[in-house]
Design a protein around this motif. Sequence first.
Motif, PDB file in Angstrom:
ATOM      1  N   LEU A  47      -1.316   5.153 -13.020  1.00 38.36           N
ATOM      2  CA  LEU A  47      -0.929   5.500 -11.519  1.00 38.36           C
ATOM      3  C   LEU A  47       0.017   6.617 -11.368  1.00 38.36           C
ATOM      4  O   LEU A  47       1.066   6.483 -11.579  1.00 38.36           O
ATOM      5  N   SER A  48      -0.419   8.008 -10.954  1.00 42.04           N
ATOM      6  CA  SER A  48       0.374   8.999 -11.023  1.00 42.04           C
ATOM      7  C   SER A  48       1.209   9.325 -10.052  1.00 42.04           C
ATOM      8  O   SER A  48       0.942   8.843  -8.636  1.00 42.04           O
ATOM      9  N   ASP A  49       2.558   9.542  -9.994  1.00 41.32           N
ATOM     10  CA  ASP A  49       3.267  10.100  -9.206  1.00 41.32           C
ATOM     11  C   ASP A  49       3.716   8.797  -8.447  1.00 41.32           C
ATOM     12  O   ASP A  49       3.795   9.300  -6.897  1.00 41.32           O
ATOM     13  N   VAL A  50       3.908   7.634  -8.544  1.00 44.43           N
ATOM     14  CA  VAL A  50       4.366   6.624  -7.508  1.00 44.43           C
ATOM     15  C   VAL A  50       5.774   6.622  -7.173  1.00 44.43           C
ATOM     16  O   VAL A  50       6.507   6.626  -7.982  1.00 44.43           O
ATOM     17  N   PRO A  51       5.904   6.734  -5.691  1.00 40.95           N
ATOM     18  CA  PRO A  51       7.348   6.722  -5.316  1.00 40.95           C
ATOM     19  C   PRO A  51       7.842   5.116  -5.670  1.00 40.95           C
ATOM     20  O   PRO A  51       7.204   4.080  -5.602  1.00 40.95           O
ATOM     21  N   HIS A  52       9.084   5.318  -5.833  1.00 42.53           N
ATOM     22  CA  HIS A  52      10.003   4.033  -6.419  1.00 42.53           C
ATOM     23  C   HIS A  52       9.336   3.087  -7.694  1.00 42.53           C
ATOM     24  O   HIS A  52       9.017   1.928  -7.455  1.00 42.53           O
ATOM     25  N   ALA A  53       8.951   4.104  -8.735  1.00 45.23           N
ATOM     26  CA  ALA A  53       8.168   3.569  -9.572  1.00 45.23           C
ATOM     27  C   ALA A  53       8.800   2.174 -10.510  1.00 45.23           C
ATOM     28  O   ALA A  53       8.097   1.325 -10.889  1.00 45.23           O
ATOM     29  N   SER A  54      10.257   2.327 -10.502  1.00 44.04           N
ATOM     30  CA  SER A  54      10.864   1.048 -11.077  1.00 44.04           C
ATOM     31  C   SER A  54      10.536  -0.230 -10.271  1.00 44.04           C
ATOM     32  O   SER A  54      10.435  -1.385 -10.950  1.00 44.04           O
ATOM     33  N   LEU A  55      10.664   0.015  -8.917  1.00 44.98           N
ATOM     34  CA  LEU A  55      10.459  -1.315  -8.120  1.00 44.98           C
ATOM     35  C   LEU A  55       9.040  -1.703  -8.349  1.00 44.98           C
ATOM     36  O   LEU A  55       8.615  -2.802  -8.266  1.00 44.98           O
ATOM     37  N   VAL A  56       8.113  -0.820  -8.128  1.00 44.93           N
ATOM     38  CA  VAL A  56       6.591  -1.083  -8.554  1.00 44.93           C
ATOM     39  C   VAL A  56       6.421  -1.873 -10.068  1.00 44.93           C
ATOM     40  O   VAL A  56       5.629  -2.969 -10.010  1.00 44.93           O
ATOM     41  N   GLN A  57       7.214  -1.348 -11.017  1.00 46.76           N
ATOM     42  CA  GLN A  57       6.923  -2.130 -12.189  1.00 46.76           C
ATOM     43  C   GLN A  57       7.466  -3.367 -12.331  1.00 46.76           C
ATOM     44  O   GLN A  57       6.925  -4.345 -12.682  1.00 46.76           O
ATOM     45  N   ARG A  58       8.600  -3.447 -11.448  1.00 48.32           N
ATOM     46  CA  ARG A  58       9.434  -4.847 -11.409  1.00 48.32           C
ATOM     47  C   ARG A  58       8.330  -5.951 -10.554  1.00 48.32           C
ATOM     48  O   ARG A  58       8.075  -7.028 -10.944  1.00 48.32           O
ATOM     49  N   MET A  59       7.675  -5.327  -9.464  1.00 54.13           N
ATOM     50  CA  MET A  59       6.838  -6.019  -8.674  1.00 54.13           C
ATOM     51  C   MET A  59       5.536  -6.627  -9.606  1.00 54.13           C
ATOM     52  O   MET A  59       5.057  -7.691  -9.553  1.00 54.13           O
ATOM     53  N   ALA A  62      10.528   8.868  -8.371  1.00 55.20           N
ATOM     54  CA  ALA A  62       9.115   8.592  -8.836  1.00 55.20           C
ATOM     55  C   ALA A  62       8.733   8.596 -10.198  1.00 55.20           C
ATOM     56  O   ALA A  62       9.718   8.616 -11.115  1.00 55.20           O
ATOM     57  N   GLY A  63       7.574   8.213 -10.461  1.00 59.67           N
ATOM     58  CA  GLY A  63       7.217   8.224 -12.067  1.00 59.67           C
ATOM     59  C   GLY A  63       5.554   7.731 -11.955  1.00 59.67           C
ATOM     60  O   GLY A  63       5.108   7.515 -11.083  1.00 59.67           O
ATOM     61  N   ASP A  64       5.165   7.774 -13.220  1.00 58.06           N
ATOM     62  CA  ASP A  64       3.642   7.316 -13.446  1.00 58.06           C
ATOM     63  C   ASP A  64       3.916   6.030 -14.203  1.00 58.06           C
ATOM     64  O   ASP A  64       4.679   5.627 -15.059  1.00 58.06           O
ATOM     65  N   VAL A  65       3.016   5.131 -13.414  1.00 60.83           N
ATOM     66  CA  VAL A  65       3.181   3.754 -13.635  1.00 60.83           C
ATOM     67  C   VAL A  65       1.960   3.361 -14.746  1.00 60.83           C
ATOM     68  O   VAL A  65       0.654   3.643 -14.373  1.00 60.83           O
ATOM     69  N   LEU A  66       2.107   3.078 -16.031  1.00 59.56           N
ATOM     70  CA  LEU A  66       0.902   2.983 -17.011  1.00 59.56           C
ATOM     71  C   LEU A  66       0.650   1.393 -17.208  1.00 59.56           C
ATOM     72  O   LEU A  66       1.669   0.592 -17.530  1.00 59.56           O
ATOM     73  N   ARG A  93       0.880  -1.237  -0.123  1.00 57.47           N
ATOM     74  CA  ARG A  93       0.072   0.004  -0.145  1.00 57.47           C
ATOM     75  C   ARG A  93       0.825   1.260  -0.040  1.00 57.47           C
ATOM     76  O   ARG A  93       1.893   1.152   0.791  1.00 57.47           O
ATOM     77  N   MET A  94       0.548   2.018  -0.831  1.00 56.05           N
ATOM     78  CA  MET A  94       1.410   3.509  -0.979  1.00 56.05           C
ATOM     79  C   MET A  94       0.550   4.593  -1.025  1.00 56.05           C
ATOM     80  O   MET A  94      -0.558   4.322  -1.887  1.00 56.05           O
ATOM     81  N   ARG A  95       1.218   5.734  -1.251  1.00 51.72           N
ATOM     82  CA  ARG A  95       0.444   6.973  -1.618  1.00 51.72           C
ATOM     83  C   ARG A  95       1.432   7.362  -2.629  1.00 51.72           C
ATOM     84  O   ARG A  95       2.542   7.166  -2.635  1.00 51.72           O
ATOM     85  N   PRO A  96       1.246   8.558  -3.199  1.00 57.50           N
ATOM     86  CA  PRO A  96       1.687   9.210  -4.132  1.00 57.50           C
ATOM     87  C   PRO A  96       3.149  10.045  -3.634  1.00 57.50           C
ATOM     88  O   PRO A  96       2.953   9.957  -2.342  1.00 57.50           O
ATOM     89  N   HIS A  97       4.039  10.247  -4.272  1.00 59.04           N
ATOM     90  CA  HIS A  97       5.327  10.682  -3.697  1.00 59.04           C
ATOM     91  C   HIS A  97       4.989  11.966  -2.950  1.00 59.04           C
ATOM     92  O   HIS A  97       4.156  13.041  -3.232  1.00 59.04           O
TER      93      HIS A  97
END
Length: 158
Positions: free
Chosen positions: A129-141, A114-118, A11-15
């Motif tokens: 998903l706008s302004d996700v912290p650690h976007a590369s990690l979220v993408q990998r997950m 951070a980044g936007d995950v599409l 669970r996370m919030r935007p950056h």
Amino acid sequence: MPAVDERVIARMRPHARVLVLPVLVLWGSLGLATLLVDRVDWPLWNVAVLTVAGIVVVLLTIVPTLAWLSRGFTFTTERVVTRSSFGGTRRETMLARVHDVTVRRRGMQALFGAGDVLLSTGGDRAVVLSDVPHASLVQRMLSEQLGSRGRALPETEA
């Protein structure tokens, strides 16, 4: 086939960098109000200064902070749930529908990781998903979750 138990992965919030300006406004308002109180010999001067400072703090500090707190992302083994400001919108995207996960970075996002995950679902528009912290990690997950479902995704870098 047995039902798969859905588990919450993250669970996370935007950056949180969006809170820098409200904090600066809070400090500036309190400092300016402190300087202006008791400066003029008018009975309602202090009331006027404190009222204006209160309105500025509420509109430019408390409201943006509450808006940030009300937004969030929940990643489970089966879906991605997004909440938008003040509980207005809750959107669920089933991972079974996702076929591509991409990270897009704009402006200062790259500096903060951070980044936007599409999430491409095959529809007209991707779920963003706008302004996700650690976007590369979220993408990998998310890619690992899709891969464990038997849908291997190509590695995409931003």
